[in-house]
Design a protein around this motif. Structure first.
Motif, PDB file in Angstrom:
ATOM      1  N   ASP A  31      -7.393  30.831  22.097  1.00  0.00           N
ATOM      2  CA  ASP A  31      -7.458  29.851  21.021  1.00  0.00           C
ATOM      3  C   ASP A  31      -6.032  29.457  20.649  1.00  0.00           C
ATOM      4  OD1 ASP A  31      -8.558  28.223  19.114  1.00  0.00           O
ATOM      5  OD2 ASP A  31      -8.751  29.782  17.595  1.00  0.00           O
ATOM      6  N   TYR A  32      -5.858  28.242  20.109  1.00  0.00           N
ATOM      7  CA  TYR A  32      -4.515  27.824  19.729  1.00  0.00           C
ATOM      8  C   TYR A  32      -4.070  28.498  18.437  1.00  0.00           C
ATOM      9  CZ  TYR A  32      -0.730  25.079  17.807  1.00  0.00           C
ATOM     10  OH  TYR A  32       0.464  24.711  17.243  1.00  0.00           O
ATOM     11  N   ARG A  33      -4.939  28.554  17.442  1.00  0.00           N
ATOM     12  CA  ARG A  33      -4.561  29.090  16.138  1.00  0.00           C
ATOM     13  C   ARG A  33      -4.873  30.581  16.067  1.00  0.00           C
ATOM     14  NH1 ARG A  33      -3.405  24.840  12.820  1.00  0.00           N
ATOM     15  NH2 ARG A  33      -4.132  22.790  13.504  1.00  0.00           N
ATOM     16  N   LEU A  34      -3.836  31.400  15.974  1.00  0.00           N
ATOM     17  CA  LEU A  34      -3.967  32.847  15.881  1.00  0.00           C
ATOM     18  C   LEU A  34      -3.284  33.337  14.601  1.00  0.00           C
ATOM     19  CD1 LEU A  34      -3.099  33.718  19.598  1.00  0.00           C
ATOM     20  CD2 LEU A  34      -5.383  33.616  18.579  1.00  0.00           C
ATOM     21  N   PRO A  35      -3.674  34.509  14.073  1.00  0.00           N
ATOM     22  CA  PRO A  35      -3.103  34.984  12.803  1.00  0.00           C
ATOM     23  C   PRO A  35      -1.593  35.176  12.833  1.00  0.00           C
ATOM     24  CG  PRO A  35      -5.050  36.251  13.394  1.00  0.00           C
ATOM     25  CD  PRO A  35      -4.712  35.406  14.577  1.00  0.00           C
ATOM     26  N   ASP A  36      -1.054  35.602  13.978  1.00  0.00           N
ATOM     27  CA  ASP A  36       0.374  35.921  14.055  1.00  0.00           C
ATOM     28  C   ASP A  36       1.113  35.115  15.110  1.00  0.00           C
ATOM     29  OD1 ASP A  36      -0.992  37.059  16.117  1.00  0.00           O
ATOM     30  OD2 ASP A  36       0.098  38.955  16.090  1.00  0.00           O
ATOM     31  N   GLY A  37       0.570  33.994  15.475  1.00  0.00           N
ATOM     32  CA  GLY A  37       1.216  33.160  16.496  1.00  0.00           C
ATOM     33  C   GLY A  37       0.291  32.030  16.906  1.00  0.00           C
ATOM     34  N   THR A  38       0.519  31.505  18.106  1.00  0.00           N
ATOM     35  CA  THR A  38      -0.311  30.411  18.625  1.00  0.00           C
ATOM     36  C   THR A  38      -0.665  30.672  20.086  1.00  0.00           C
ATOM     37  OG1 THR A  38       1.528  29.083  19.494  1.00  0.00           O
ATOM     38  CG2 THR A  38       0.963  28.799  17.159  1.00  0.00           C
ATOM     39  N   GLY A  39      -1.575  29.866  20.573  1.00  0.00           N
ATOM     40  CA  GLY A  39      -1.930  29.950  21.984  1.00  0.00           C
ATOM     41  C   GLY A  39      -0.768  29.600  22.887  1.00  0.00           C
ATOM     42  N   ILE A  40       0.168  28.796  22.387  1.00  0.00           N
ATOM     43  CA  ILE A  40       1.369  28.475  23.159  1.00  0.00           C
ATOM     44  C   ILE A  40       2.187  29.743  23.391  1.00  0.00           C
ATOM     45  CG2 ILE A  40       3.507  27.146  23.220  1.00  0.00           C
ATOM     46  CD1 ILE A  40       1.086  25.385  23.510  1.00  0.00           C
ATOM     47  N   ASP A  41       2.261  30.604  22.367  1.00  0.00           N
ATOM     48  CA  ASP A  41       2.973  31.881  22.515  1.00  0.00           C
ATOM     49  C   ASP A  41       2.309  32.740  23.591  1.00  0.00           C
ATOM     50  OD1 ASP A  41       4.708  31.205  20.403  1.00  0.00           O
ATOM     51  OD2 ASP A  41       3.278  31.954  18.928  1.00  0.00           O
ATOM     52  N   VAL A  42       0.980  32.780  23.580  1.00  0.00           N
ATOM     53  CA  VAL A  42       0.244  33.544  24.594  1.00  0.00           C
ATOM     54  C   VAL A  42       0.501  32.973  25.979  1.00  0.00           C
ATOM     55  CG1 VAL A  42      -2.060  34.238  25.394  1.00  0.00           C
ATOM     56  CG2 VAL A  42      -1.551  34.219  22.951  1.00  0.00           C
ATOM     57  N   LEU A  43       0.492  31.637  26.086  1.00  0.00           N
ATOM     58  CA  LEU A  43       0.764  30.968  27.357  1.00  0.00           C
ATOM     59  C   LEU A  43       2.131  31.358  27.896  1.00  0.00           C
ATOM     60  CD1 LEU A  43       0.385  28.735  29.544  1.00  0.00           C
ATOM     61  CD2 LEU A  43       1.220  27.095  27.844  1.00  0.00           C
ATOM     62  N   LYS A  44       3.154  31.284  27.053  1.00  0.00           N
ATOM     63  CA  LYS A  44       4.507  31.607  27.496  1.00  0.00           C
ATOM     64  C   LYS A  44       4.629  33.067  27.930  1.00  0.00           C
ATOM     65  CE  LYS A  44       6.871  28.071  24.747  1.00  0.00           C
ATOM     66  NZ  LYS A  44       7.801  27.802  23.615  1.00  0.00           N
ATOM     67  N   GLU A  45       3.997  33.973  27.179  1.00  0.00           N
ATOM     68  CA  GLU A  45       4.050  35.389  27.526  1.00  0.00           C
ATOM     69  C   GLU A  45       3.340  35.648  28.846  1.00  0.00           C
ATOM     70  OE1 GLU A  45       5.196  39.400  26.823  1.00  0.00           O
ATOM     71  OE2 GLU A  45       5.813  37.473  25.973  1.00  0.00           O
TER      72      GLU A  45
END
Length: 450
Positions: free
Chosen positions: A52-66
């Motif tokens: 999901d894009y909206r996360l409590p401590d970040g965004t889906g973009i952060d997950v994508l980059k990681e």
């Protein structure tokens, strides 16, 4: 069995989706925030990440980059509200395979997941095998499209480097493939490399290969894209995202037509034709010291600029019909076209995600449609909500001086005009009574980012 990671702060949704995917034969883990997702990505190997894009401590973009940092080949799919469509477009630019909008349709999601896994499975094969002739490529009716096709046919038989400039989703890779298929290299491989998805630590290895033991994790020798493509064509998408160090290696390879693996002593010849693409102003990146000027000139022997979809009104419904035909064949439906209301909606919407967004909207509509024509009920609501603004500037009278607008500053006049036209640069220039080149210069002068 493919292994997936689901990242969403909605526990119920995670459980439902996990159960659905397990019934479809997938092994699925869940994480409810960015921190847990990062831990799972570090400990486990996944074929696909659904976030999901909206996360409590970040965004889906952060997950994508990681995910791309730890395992570049892992497929990432973003789930987002349609109001975040520009974020979804940015995610694709950064290496996401696809995005799915809420509310999530299970059949659509399952199909996208299968396509993503299929891409992962065939990625290496595509590196070694030539592109097959006959790939679909549509030439539009607009003067812009006809001019682009003419330039493609002029440059294709040559070996000069081509730089393709255009917004995300405008079809830069399709144009690159078109050039390859019309060239004398068409029987050799075509390799597309998403430079935006390459982590700086492994970019040189992906492009030029490495020898065993050259860095932590290099357990075997690796053949890079430049060596694997042979005398074919290598397409470097989002070239501006390469680190300065990798830019230097690329420049040397182009100048000397020789490459060297990371950690290796011997060199291999580079015979490939290079086509690069970007959605940013590389000249500005050069001026700011983010991109090497000598590399820019090496890549920019011939430039093709692709206009965004909202500036190609004459092509819009032709592309829509093209994507409809593909989707109908893909899903086995009997849909014959779009009703009048949908055609009006399509022509008034500004398509921020360009051709990629249109393709996704039409595929979703075909999947949901139960009529013989696509109707408004199967479109995302945001497509037709408040979209009449796009046609407003058509009857606006141009002004001779930007300051004539409400007697305000020139910068404020430009900002107001951009807002009125929903950031359509062609119509903004028309409203202000200037040409597009002048508008671009003023955007740069006042540091206005679009």
């Amino acid at each position: 069995m493919p292994r997936l990671l689901i990242v969403d702060d909605d526990t119920s949704f995670c459980m439902l989706l996990q159960g659905f995917l397990k019934r479809k034969g997938f092994d699925a883990d869940t994480a409810h925030d960015y921190e847990k997702a990062s831990q799972s990505l570090a400990k486990n190997s996944y074929d696909l990440v659904l976030t999901d894009y909206r996360l409590p401590d970040g965004t889906g973009i952060d997950v994508l980059k990681e995910s791309k940092k730890l395992a570049p080949s892992t497929v990432v799919i973003l789930i987002t509200a349609y109001s975040d469509i520009r974020v979804a477009v940015e995610a694709v630019k950064l290496g996401a395979f696809e995005y799915v909008t809420k509310p999530v349709n299970s059949d659509e999601l399952f199909h996208v997941i299968k396509e993503g896994l299929k891409k992962r499975e065939t990625q290496e094969k595509k590196t070694k095998e030539p592109v097959q002739n006959g790939r679909k490529f549509l030439v539009g009716n607009s003067e812009e499209s006809k001019r682009t096709e003419e330039h493609i046919r002029v440059v294709a038989p040559t070996d000069i480097s081509v730089l393709i400039i255009g917004d995300s989703g405008t079809g830069k890779e399709y144009v690159a493939r078109r050039i390859h298929e019309l060239s004398k290299r068409k029987k050799a491989p075509f390799v597309a490399v998403d430079c935006g998805a390459l982590h700086p630590d492994i970019a040189a290895s992906e492009l030029f290969g490495h020898v065993k033991g050259s860095f932590t994790g290099a357990v075997n020798d690796k053949t890079g894209h430049f060596e694997a493509v042979g005398e074919g064509t290598i397409f470097l998408d989002e070239i501006g995202n390469l680190s300065y160090d990798v830019q230097m290696k690329l420049l040397r390879a182009i100048q000397e037509r020789m490459g060297r693996k990371v950690g290796g002593n011997s060199e291999f010849p580079i015979k490939a034709r290079i086509i690069a693409a970007t959605n940013e102003n590389l000249k500005q990146a050069v001026d700011e010291g983010r991109f090497r000027e000598d590399l820019y000139h090496r890549l920019n022997e011939f430039t093709l600029t692709l206009a965004p979809l909202h500036e190609r009104d004459g092509d819009l419904m032709m592309f829509a019909a093209f994507f409809l035909e593909d989707a109908v064949a893909e899903f086995g439906k009997s849909i014959i076209g779009f009703d009048d209301e949908v055609q009006r909606i399509f022509t008034q919407y500004d398509w921020p995600g360009n051709l990629r967004e249109m393709r996704n909207v039409i595929r979703r509509a075909v999947l949901l449609c139960k009529q013989e024509k696509i109707n408004r009920e199967v479109l995302p609501e945001e497509i037709y909500r408040n979209n009449s603004v796009k046609s407003q500037p058509e009857n606006a009278q141009p002004v001779n001086d930007l300051k004539e607008i409400k007697n305000i500053s020139e910068k404020e006049a430009i900002l107001q005009a951009l807002e009125k036209t929903r950031y359509n640069k062609t119509k903004t220039a028309k409203l202000l009574g200037i040409d597009r080149k002048t508008l671009y210069n003023k955007l740069h002068l006042y540091d206005i980012e679009l």
